[in-house]
Motif scaffolding. Sequence first.
Motif, PDB file in Angstrom:
ATOM      1  N   ILE A  31       4.987 -25.339  17.009  1.00 18.33           N
ATOM      2  CA  ILE A  31       4.121 -24.176  16.828  1.00 18.33           C
ATOM      3  C   ILE A  31       4.870 -23.088  16.058  1.00 18.33           C
ATOM      4  O   ILE A  31       4.310 -22.455  15.154  1.00 18.33           O
ATOM      5  N   LEU A  32       6.141 -22.885  16.389  1.00 17.67           N
ATOM      6  CA  LEU A  32       6.957 -21.897  15.696  1.00 17.67           C
ATOM      7  C   LEU A  32       7.089 -22.244  14.212  1.00 17.67           C
ATOM      8  O   LEU A  32       7.019 -21.365  13.352  1.00 17.67           O
ATOM      9  N   VAL A  33       7.268 -23.536  13.938  1.00 17.88           N
ATOM     10  CA  VAL A  33       7.371 -23.984  12.542  1.00 17.88           C
ATOM     11  C   VAL A  33       6.099 -23.639  11.778  1.00 17.88           C
ATOM     12  O   VAL A  33       6.148 -23.172  10.634  1.00 17.88           O
ATOM     13  N   GLY A  34       4.959 -23.876  12.414  1.00 18.39           N
ATOM     14  CA  GLY A  34       3.694 -23.549  11.773  1.00 18.39           C
ATOM     15  C   GLY A  34       3.507 -22.054  11.576  1.00 18.39           C
ATOM     16  O   GLY A  34       3.052 -21.608  10.516  1.00 18.39           O
ATOM     17  N   LEU A  35       3.890 -21.284  12.561  1.00 18.30           N
ATOM     18  CA  LEU A  35       3.707 -19.833  12.489  1.00 18.30           C
ATOM     19  C   LEU A  35       4.522 -19.201  11.370  1.00 18.30           C
ATOM     20  O   LEU A  35       4.035 -18.299  10.670  1.00 18.30           O
ATOM     21  N   ILE A  36       5.766 -19.660  11.180  1.00 13.18           N
ATOM     22  CA  ILE A  36       6.609 -19.018  10.162  1.00 13.18           C
ATOM     23  C   ILE A  36       6.168 -19.362   8.742  1.00 13.18           C
ATOM     24  O   ILE A  36       6.710 -18.808   7.773  1.00 13.18           O
ATOM     25  N   GLN A  37       5.190 -20.256   8.619  1.00 10.60           N
ATOM     26  CA  GLN A  37       4.642 -20.557   7.295  1.00 10.60           C
ATOM     27  C   GLN A  37       3.546 -19.566   6.893  1.00 10.60           C
ATOM     28  O   GLN A  37       3.119 -19.549   5.731  1.00 10.60           O
ATOM     29  N   ILE A  38       3.092 -18.756   7.840  1.00 12.35           N
ATOM     30  CA  ILE A  38       1.994 -17.825   7.549  1.00 12.35           C
ATOM     31  C   ILE A  38       2.306 -16.885   6.388  1.00 12.35           C
ATOM     32  O   ILE A  38       1.456 -16.683   5.507  1.00 12.35           O
ATOM     33  N   PRO A  39       3.513 -16.272   6.332  1.00 13.46           N
ATOM     34  CA  PRO A  39       3.793 -15.381   5.202  1.00 13.46           C
ATOM     35  C   PRO A  39       3.666 -16.052   3.842  1.00 13.46           C
ATOM     36  O   PRO A  39       3.351 -15.398   2.844  1.00 13.46           O
ATOM     37  N   THR A  40       3.893 -17.372   3.778  1.00  7.88           N
ATOM     38  CA  THR A  40       3.798 -18.072   2.493  1.00  7.88           C
ATOM     39  C   THR A  40       2.354 -18.165   1.995  1.00  7.88           C
ATOM     40  O   THR A  40       2.122 -18.434   0.815  1.00  7.88           O
ATOM     41  N   LEU A  41       1.389 -17.945   2.893  1.00  3.19           N
ATOM     42  CA  LEU A  41      -0.016 -17.978   2.471  1.00  3.19           C
ATOM     43  C   LEU A  41      -0.326 -16.843   1.505  1.00  3.19           C
ATOM     44  O   LEU A  41      -1.266 -16.923   0.726  1.00  3.19           O
ATOM     45  N   GLY A  42       0.468 -15.776   1.577  1.00  4.07           N
ATOM     46  CA  GLY A  42       0.231 -14.646   0.688  1.00  4.07           C
ATOM     47  C   GLY A  42       0.931 -14.744  -0.638  1.00  4.07           C
ATOM     48  O   GLY A  42       0.693 -13.932  -1.530  1.00  4.07           O
ATOM     49  N   GLU A  43       1.801 -15.754  -0.805  1.00  7.28           N
ATOM     50  CA  GLU A  43       2.588 -15.831  -2.043  1.00  7.28           C
ATOM     51  C   GLU A  43       1.886 -16.600  -3.157  1.00  7.28           C
ATOM     52  O   GLU A  43       2.312 -16.562  -4.308  1.00  7.28           O
ATOM     53  N   LEU A  44       0.813 -17.329  -2.812  1.00  6.41           N
ATOM     54  CA  LEU A  44       0.080 -18.112  -3.801  1.00  6.41           C
ATOM     55  C   LEU A  44      -1.344 -17.599  -3.948  1.00  6.41           C
ATOM     56  O   LEU A  44      -1.887 -16.974  -3.039  1.00  6.41           O
ATOM     57  N   LEU A  45      -1.955 -17.873  -5.106  1.00  4.72           N
ATOM     58  CA  LEU A  45      -3.337 -17.468  -5.334  1.00  4.72           C
ATOM     59  C   LEU A  45      -4.265 -18.260  -4.420  1.00  4.72           C
ATOM     60  O   LEU A  45      -4.041 -19.443  -4.165  1.00  4.72           O
ATOM     61  N   TRP A  46      -5.300 -17.605  -3.928  1.00  7.53           N
ATOM     62  CA  TRP A  46      -6.284 -18.269  -3.091  1.00  7.53           C
ATOM     63  C   TRP A  46      -7.344 -18.920  -3.964  1.00  7.53           C
ATOM     64  O   TRP A  46      -7.476 -18.613  -5.158  1.00  7.53           O
ATOM     65  N   SER A  47      -8.120 -19.817  -3.384  1.00  9.53           N
ATOM     66  CA  SER A  47      -9.051 -20.648  -4.162  1.00  9.53           C
ATOM     67  C   SER A  47     -10.083 -19.847  -4.957  1.00  9.53           C
ATOM     68  O   SER A  47     -10.546 -20.289  -6.005  1.00  9.53           O
ATOM     69  N   ASN A  48     -10.435 -18.662  -4.471  1.00  6.93           N
ATOM     70  CA  ASN A  48     -11.467 -17.859  -5.135  1.00  6.93           C
ATOM     71  C   ASN A  48     -10.874 -16.827  -6.093  1.00  6.93           C
ATOM     72  O   ASN A  48     -11.581 -15.938  -6.571  1.00  6.93           O
ATOM     73  N   GLU A  49      -9.582 -16.933  -6.383  1.00  2.23           N
ATOM     74  CA  GLU A  49      -8.909 -15.939  -7.216  1.00  2.23           C
ATOM     75  C   GLU A  49      -8.431 -16.533  -8.542  1.00  2.23           C
ATOM     76  O   GLU A  49      -8.211 -17.739  -8.654  1.00  2.23           O
ATOM     77  N   THR A  50      -8.255 -15.649  -9.512  1.00  2.00           N
ATOM     78  CA  THR A  50      -7.637 -16.011 -10.787  1.00  2.00           C
ATOM     79  C   THR A  50      -6.421 -15.120 -10.974  1.00  2.00           C
ATOM     80  O   THR A  50      -6.193 -14.197 -10.187  1.00  2.00           O
ATOM     81  N   THR A  51      -5.650 -15.367 -12.011  1.00  2.00           N
ATOM     82  CA  THR A  51      -4.426 -14.583 -12.223  1.00  2.00           C
ATOM     83  C   THR A  51      -4.700 -13.097 -12.403  1.00  2.00           C
ATOM     84  O   THR A  51      -3.827 -12.266 -12.140  1.00  2.00           O
ATOM     85  N   HIS A  52      -5.905 -12.757 -12.854  1.00  3.48           N
ATOM     86  CA  HIS A  52      -6.234 -11.341 -13.089  1.00  3.48           C
ATOM     87  C   HIS A  52      -7.254 -10.808 -12.081  1.00  3.48           C
ATOM     88  O   HIS A  52      -7.652  -9.646 -12.155  1.00  3.48           O
ATOM     89  N   ASN A  53      -7.680 -11.632 -11.158  1.00  5.26           N
ATOM     90  CA  ASN A  53      -8.630 -11.203 -10.131  1.00  5.26           C
ATOM     91  C   ASN A  53      -8.058 -11.550  -8.770  1.00  5.26           C
ATOM     92  O   ASN A  53      -8.345 -12.612  -8.198  1.00  5.26           O
ATOM     93  N   VAL A  54      -7.206 -10.634  -8.270  1.00  4.09           N
ATOM     94  CA  VAL A  54      -6.454 -10.896  -7.042  1.00  4.09           C
ATOM     95  C   VAL A  54      -6.578  -9.698  -6.100  1.00  4.09           C
ATOM     96  O   VAL A  54      -6.510  -8.545  -6.538  1.00  4.09           O
ATOM     97  N   ASN A  55      -6.730  -9.992  -4.812  1.00  6.14           N
ATOM     98  CA  ASN A  55      -6.743  -8.943  -3.796  1.00  6.14           C
ATOM     99  C   ASN A  55      -5.300  -8.702  -3.349  1.00  6.14           C
ATOM    100  O   ASN A  55      -4.814  -9.306  -2.392  1.00  6.14           O
ATOM    101  N   TYR A  56      -4.623  -7.811  -4.076  1.00  4.41           N
ATOM    102  CA  TYR A  56      -3.195  -7.579  -3.842  1.00  4.41           C
ATOM    103  C   TYR A  56      -2.924  -7.103  -2.412  1.00  4.41           C
ATOM    104  O   TYR A  56      -1.984  -7.559  -1.754  1.00  4.41           O
ATOM    105  N   GLY A  57      -3.761  -6.201  -1.919  1.00  6.14           N
ATOM    106  CA  GLY A  57      -3.572  -5.648  -0.580  1.00  6.14           C
ATOM    107  C   GLY A  57      -3.658  -6.714   0.503  1.00  6.14           C
ATOM    108  O   GLY A  57      -2.886  -6.706   1.462  1.00  6.14           O
ATOM    109  N   ALA A  58      -4.602  -7.643   0.344  1.00  9.62           N
ATOM    110  CA  ALA A  58      -4.754  -8.716   1.329  1.00  9.62           C
ATOM    111  C   ALA A  58      -3.534  -9.633   1.322  1.00  9.62           C
ATOM    112  O   ALA A  58      -3.040 -10.032   2.378  1.00  9.62           O
ATOM    113  N   HIS A  59      -3.050  -9.958   0.135  1.00 10.81           N
ATOM    114  CA  HIS A  59      -1.865 -10.812   0.029  1.00 10.81           C
ATOM    115  C   HIS A  59      -0.643 -10.119   0.639  1.00 10.81           C
ATOM    116  O   HIS A  59       0.155 -10.749   1.340  1.00 10.81           O
TER     117      HIS A  59
END
Length: 231
Positions: A31-59
């Motif tokens: 569970i700890l291994v899974g939890l520490i991966q959460i910050p990495t979710l903000g380092e990549l673009l999400w499926s509904n985003e493009t390089t110029h259309n990003v929710n910076y605050g959410a990331h």
Amino acid sequence: MALFCVKITENVNKDKRMTIKKFFVILIFPILVGLIQIPTLGELLWSNETTHNVNYGAHLAVSVGSFLVLAVFSLLIYKWLGGTSIDWTNWSWKIIGTAVIAAVLSQAIQFGLSIITKTPTRDSETLTALHSCIGSITILTLLVLSPVLEEILFQGILQQEILGKFRPYLAIGITAIIFALIHGYSLGIGTLELLFSGLAYALAFWYTDDLKCPMLAHGLSNLIVMILLLW
């Protein structure tokens, strides 16, 4: 004699409590291994985003916000198991030099393996993120946030506390193998390459007995990878 018996009883009870603590942490380790991966979710673009259309605050909230919570949580577990405090003000040449050597050697070996096996080294998702509006978050996560969390977990909690009674080569080897398997997801050349990173960080910690060293080595390794990606 009575005092001696009391002392023995206290030591036995202390050992039992520590064994229970370690067993509990072993159970929740996945569970700890899974939890520490959460910050990495903000380092990549999400499926509904493009390089110029990003929710910076959410990331930023995902990466930095989750890091702060998980760092405190991980350090509490580390201290609960008996881990020593991290002195962030003490940076000796031994720590810095060992970290640099560990990072360079591990990445050199991985680069050599990728050439021999003709394995692609490009990470298109990370490269795209680096060239997008969240590039600064990607860099922060790669160089600071992930290394800090992962080394607290793998070197502090696993190698030092859970495997601390093992012989050094066993603790180092087991820690490196678990690190590689968790990051590699399968048995292949990629996992073998990651094994050398795991060994480098574990050896750096064993040699310096300071968690800052593997954190720095991990961050420098990611920096080398990032530079090669952008080259």
